[in-house]
Write a protein that holds these residues in place. Structure first.
Motif, short mmCIF file in Angstrom:
data_model
loop_
_atom_site.label_atom_id
_atom_site.label_comp_id
_atom_site.label_asym_id
_atom_site.label_seq_id
_atom_site.Cartn_x
_atom_site.Cartn_y
_atom_site.Cartn_z
N TYR A 178 -8.93 4.52 -8.03
CA TYR A 178 -7.57 4.06 -7.78
C TYR A 178 -6.78 4.84 -6.72
O TYR A 178 -5.91 4.11 -6.38
N PHE A 192 -6.16 -0.63 0.22
CA PHE A 192 -6.50 -1.97 -0.30
C PHE A 192 -5.21 -2.50 -0.58
O PHE A 192 -4.54 -3.86 -0.70
N LYS A 246 1.07 -1.35 -0.24
CA LYS A 246 -0.02 0.13 0.01
C LYS A 246 0.56 1.42 0.05
O LYS A 246 1.95 0.53 0.06
N ILE A 256 -8.77 -1.55 -10.46
CA ILE A 256 -9.85 -0.29 -10.56
C ILE A 256 -9.22 0.71 -11.62
O ILE A 256 -10.07 1.12 -12.23
N SER A 274 -7.86 2.82 -3.73
CA SER A 274 -8.17 1.86 -3.06
C SER A 274 -6.09 1.06 -2.77
O SER A 274 -6.18 0.48 -2.47
N ILE A 285 -5.51 -4.15 -6.05
CA ILE A 285 -6.96 -3.63 -6.37
C ILE A 285 -6.79 -2.26 -6.94
O ILE A 285 -7.87 -2.43 -7.42
N ALA A 286 -5.92 -1.42 -6.27
CA ALA A 286 -5.35 -0.74 -7.07
C ALA A 286 -6.02 -0.82 -8.44
O ALA A 286 -6.36 -0.01 -9.56
N GLY A 343 -13.75 0.93 1.31
CA GLY A 343 -12.00 1.68 1.19
C GLY A 343 -12.69 1.98 3.16
O GLY A 343 -11.85 2.82 3.88
N ILE A 387 -15.89 -0.72 -4.65
CA ILE A 387 -14.06 -0.28 -3.79
C ILE A 387 -14.11 0.29 -2.69
O ILE A 387 -13.47 0.73 -1.39
N VAL A 388 -14.94 1.41 -3.19
CA VAL A 388 -14.78 3.49 -2.61
C VAL A 388 -14.94 2.84 -1.25
O VAL A 388 -14.86 3.78 -0.09
#
Length: 484
Positions: free
Chosen positions: A88, A95, A6, A103, A91, A99-100, A402, A398-399
């Protein structure tokens, strides 16, 4: 192999940018309205009315509520990490890299397909406007191959040209982009207000009965497409796509902690009110089942029903302006996401190169602009717009997830804006997104799965090794710390 490495809030906030900060709250609101109001009113209201009847206004409200919950989540992330990349980048923060990337890959498809789809609608209105002056393009150059049954067409020349013009505006600087967008949005809003003021007197309340002829969700005999309020909401959700592109402008925004949340929420509020008013008026003038006669240009059909033919030219102009701003914002968002992914090493450096004079990701903007123009010119993509919806809904999920995760793992992180009602707000966003996804057909799911698989192949074969967070690339990216 750490697939979930991350970035921290501090890393994102400290990244320097050669982009120019000139966007203010008004510009961001205009950017959002420019993206939202266009195809939804001038094209999708026809198919939406056939799917839900007068209850289409409820479908728009349902889609708006979904976007409203997601918009609050976007606003909080934008105030935490005011950087290019939208979902993006968020994420990446919440995560991790895999994942980024997924997306980001998803959003690239979303923005390109929407811009290409809108270019097809733009071309239809442009050809009608030319016809009013007695001018006609060769029919073979008015649409992509096989678009119109019974008519031989090969290439959508007007759609191709308008995408290239929009790409040129985007490539020569953010000041030029925001000025063009602000002017066109104000013109579009003035024309919509004029339409409302002139046509509201022709509304016949009897046309609103039955208000919801197909209920919430149903299948008609012999049809593979679901009918009702929820399926129509899944269709018109396409109309609201674009407000998320506002968050892509973070690195070109003055005081993004405050202006980004305002721009996102203001544009959603204004657009929702106009959509509901417009659909109530349109289904009040023309019976919902009669929209089949002019499903490709529903607003023009409503005007003909009132007999105010003089208004048709003005509305056609509004449609052209409205759809131009949609393409502009979509291609803008796409170029900024590619810029962010390139800066992180997940895409080639080519997409992250900033022009020394224009201060824009010049090469990347033109690369995707040309691809989108060709797609709109050659491919019948009208059947693929639902793929845009499922991609966007996935990003919203996803957002929203998040926000739940960041509130739990980093409760003390600086937030210029805090989404109210957490955890209820992101949970409601996720639930509404899943409801709308359920209204899409299985072909859309299959196409999305194919694009998803291609993205995974790109990540594992290229991006994972070249990521700036890959320890083997530490000499290139500096002493970046990877959050475990």
């Amino acid at each position: 192999m750490d697939l979930l490495r991350k970035k921290s809030v501090e890393q994102l906030a400290s990244e320097s940018t050669p982009l120019k900060r000139t966007m203010k709250t008004f510009d961001l609101t205009m950017l959002g309205i420019g993206a939202i109001i266009g195809t939804g009113i001038f094209v999708l209201t026809g198919k939406g009315a056939l799917t839900a009847g007068p209850a289409l206004s409820v479908s728009f409200l349902l889609a708006a509520i979904c976007c409203g919950f997601a918009g609050l989540c976007y606003a909080e992330f934008a105030s935490m990490a005011p950087v290019s990349g939208s979902a993006y980048s968020y994420s990446y923060l919440a995560f991790g890299e895999l994942i980024a990337f997924v997306i980001g890959w998803d959003l690239i498809l979303e923005y390109a397909l929407q811009a290409a789809t809108v270019s097809a609608g733009w071309s239809g209105y442009f050809n009608k406007m030319l016809a009013e002056f007695g001018l006609h393009l060769p029919v073979e150059l008015t649409a992509a191959y096989g678009t119109t049954p019974g008519v031989t067409t090969y290439f959508n020349l007007p759609g191709f040209v308008i995408v290239l013009l929009v790409t040129w505006v985007l490539s020569v600087g953010i000041n030029q982009t925001k000025r063009v967008n602000d002017v066109m949005v104000l013109i579009k809003l003035a024309i919509i207000v004029l339409f409302i003021a002139c046509t509201i007197w022709y509304v016949n309340p009897a046309n609103w009965k039955p208000f919801s002829p197909y209920g919430i969700y149903t299948f008609q005999p012999g049809s593979t497409q679901p009918m009702g309020i929820v399926p129509a909401a899944s269709i018109v959700f396409f109309s609201f796509i674009g407000f998320d592109a506002v968050s892509s402008s973070a690195e070109e925004t003055v005081n993004p902690n405050k202006t980004l949340p305002r721009g996102i929420l203001y544009s959603l509020a204004v657009s929702t009110v106009l959509y509901i008013v417009m659909t109530l008026i349109m289904t009040g003038i023309v019976k919902y089942d009669q929209f089949a006669q002019f499903v490709e240009a529903p607003v023009a059909g409503v005007i003909l029903a009132t007999g105010m033919n003089w208004l048709a030219f003005v509305v056609n102009l509004g449609a052209l302006v409205g759809m131009t701003t949609v393409m502009l914002v979509q291609l803008y968002g796409q170029s900024r996401i590619c810029y962010a992914m390139s800066r992180d090493g997940l895409f080639p450096k080519f997409f992250g190169e900033v022009h020394p004079k224009y201060h824009t990701p010049f090469k990347g903007t033109w690369f995707f602009g040309i691809l989108t123009a060709l797609a709109g010119g050659l491919i019948n993509i009208n059947t693929l717009f639902e793929l845009v919806n499922i991609g966007t809904l996935s990003a919203f999920i996803i957002v929203s997830a998040g926000i739940l995760w960041m509130r739990k793992t980093q409760p003390d992180a600086h937030r210029g804006f805090r989404a109210p009602g957490v955890p209820s707000t992101p949970i409601c966003s996720i639930i509404f997104c899943l409801i709308l996804i359920a209204g899409l057909n299985w072909e859309t799911w299959l196409r999305f799965a194919v694009w998803f698989a291609i993205g995974l192949a790109v990540y594992f074969l290229y991006s994972m090794k070249r990521s700036k967070l890959n320890p083997n690339n530490a000499s290139e990216s500096g002493t970046q710390q990877v959050e475990s």
